[in-house]
Write a protein that holds these residues in place. Structure first.
Motif: not given
Length: 488
Positions: A321-328, A351-356, A471-477
């Motif tokens: 997984i690379t920086k700035g990418s989306l994961v499906h 966080r999503f980029t503007a284009e994402q 918000a989910l991404r900010r939660e600790p796994p």
């Protein structure tokens, strides 16, 4: 069959989820053993969720015989005899009709045989098996259980017209005589659970060899596909089915959300996949299908990797997984064969980029609109046409949407059913669509119950709005693969 009517909204139920961490053989041979969810072990949780299957199976057999009207039905247990799994077959796909009607999950060669005889007087349900007879009765609720080798013996005499049976034969061949009574003296209708899909380039299915033997013995046999009766039953989920599917959805939500939290630069897609699958296994669930985790950014470019090994691994399904990418994600846990099917897309950086955001919100708007259109009377084709129109209006995004709007879910993740008839209450659908825009892929899939007057979005508790995902991404796994891998 009773249609599931939840007393508490299913969305409300999801809020109470448990935390993640807390001679005959040659003629009628069958393929190797089929086990629940294709796994080698059966969890305590799965066994607990089988409570009620006996009662459900009794009701299902009664419903099936009502639909038959005449004749006999022979439902055999089997795993898949052909190597071509098509798009969604699991190794035990051909076993599930038998499981559905009996509550018996395990099938060791040469398997079990269920005979249903609605026109009989005493032997209306008969099970032929080499398993312990008392255990077979306990699981299935079927009173008459015989050794498997007796099946063709009983069927042989049953082919005789009932009017030709002497009193002596009626007295000493009770089972056969009752079959003959059910079959009558004219056309003998026989329902058999054929495969829903087949490949004529492959060898003939050995478990169906008995049908040719019966055809050779009488000109009166009218063989019909039991799937024509079973599919409408399996499409409308009863209470037992809904109980297991809802649990599968709950577990899928827990595992998927954990995966959505940990999908970060540095990890590989397989490492994230195993995190998701671990949560499923921890809760005693199986996999409805192989969990898919894949990069969803820069798909219009030739990706560059730091090492030759990374490049080869990416081609074989394990991309870093690379920086700035989306994961499906495309995943679904299963409980006693009932499988969820859910897709989500998340930003690796949190966080999503503007284009994402632009692409994500556009595809999400389509998903929400299509789900809101689900109700009794709507057809699959209408939902498909709506999806194509909305994606086209979004900017010609329909050109990258190369699959269908969805499918039924149940004992198969792509459940058998009638895709031409209008939707009915009690069906559960997987609504899936997405687009690839300038190399950015966003796709969603959600499980939706058709209710009496609309729909219930069963998977809505899994974050999908942009702010919810971030918000989910900010939660600790609860699980930290980096710590286990020594990457901290």
């Amino acid at each position: 069959m009773t249609v599931f009517k939840p007393m508490l909204s299913i969305a409300a139920r999801m809020r109470f989820c448990v935390p993640v961490i807390a001679a005959i053989p040659l003629l009628f041979s069958l393929a190797p053993a089929a086990t629940a969810d294709g796994a080698g072990h059966t969890s305590l949780a799965a066994l607990e969720y089988r409570e009620g299957h006996r009662e459900a199976a009794i009701a299902r057999r009664s419903d099936f015989m009502r639909r038959m009207g005449e004749g006999l039905a022979v439902i055999t247990s089997a795993d898949r005899s052909q190597p071509n799994l098509y798009e969604f077959y699991t190794p035990d796909t051909e076993h599930k009709d038998f499981v559905f009607l009996t509550g018996i999950y395990d099938s060791h060669p040469p398997g079990h045989i269920l005979v249903m005889n609605p026109g009989g007087s005493e032997y209306r349900e008969v099970l032929y098996t080499d398993m312990d007879a008392a255990e077979a009765r306990r699981l299935s609720g079927i009173e008459h259980v015989f050794p498997r080798e007796r099946f063709l013996q009983h069927m042989s005499s049953a082919l005789t017209d009932y009017r030709n049976l002497r009193i002596t034969q009626l007295r000493f061949k009770e089972v056969e005589s009752d079959y003959a009574l059910g079959w009558g003296d004219q056309t003998k209708v026989l329902y058999v659970n054929y495969p829903r899909f087949t490949n004529l380039n492959e060898p003939a299915n050995p478990r169906l060899a008995f049908v040719d033997r019966l055809r050779a013995a009488t000109a009166e046999l009218d063989v019909r596909d039991a799937g024509d009766l079973l599919d409408p039953m399996r499409m409308i989920l009863d209470d037992f089915a809904m109980q297991n599917l809802l649990r599968a959805i709950e577990i899928t939500g827990q595992g998927l959300m954990e995966g959505m939290k940990v999908a970060s630069p540095g990890l590989t897609t397989l490492q994230v996949m195993h995190t998701v699958d671990y949560v499923y296994r921890l809760h005693g669930a199986g996999l409805g299908f192989l969990t898919g985790v894949s990069p969803a950014s820069n798909l219009n470019e030739a990706l560059k990797w730091e090492t030759t090994a990374e490049e080869e691994a990416a081609r074989k399904g394990d991309a870093r997984i690379t920086k700035g990418s989306l994961v499906h994600f495309d995943t679904g846990a299963s409980m006693n064969h009932y499988s969820a099917d859910i897709q989500r897309t998340v930003p690796a950086d949190g966080r999503f980029t503007a284009e994402q955001r632009r692409v994500y919100q556009g595809v999400l708007d389509v998903q929400k609109a299509v789900i809101a259109a689900v109700r009794p009377g709507v057809t699959w084709n209408e939902l498909q046409e709506m999806t194509m129109r909305l994606l086209k209006e979004a900017g010609g995004w329909d050109e990258s949407y190369t699959y269908g709007i969805g499918h039924f879910i149940g004992m198969e993740v792509h459940e058998h059913g009638d895709y031409l008839e209008p939707l009915q209450p009690g069906m559960v659908l997987a609504i899936e669509q997405g687009a690839v825009v300038d190399g950015t892929r966003v796709a969603f899939e959600d499980d939706v119950l058709v209710t009496e007057d609309g729909y219930e979005w069963l998977t809505r508790f899994i974050p999908i709005e942009i702010d919810e995902v971030e918000a989910l991404r900010r939660e600790p796994p609860a699980l930290r693969p980096e710590a286990l891998l020594g990457l901290d």
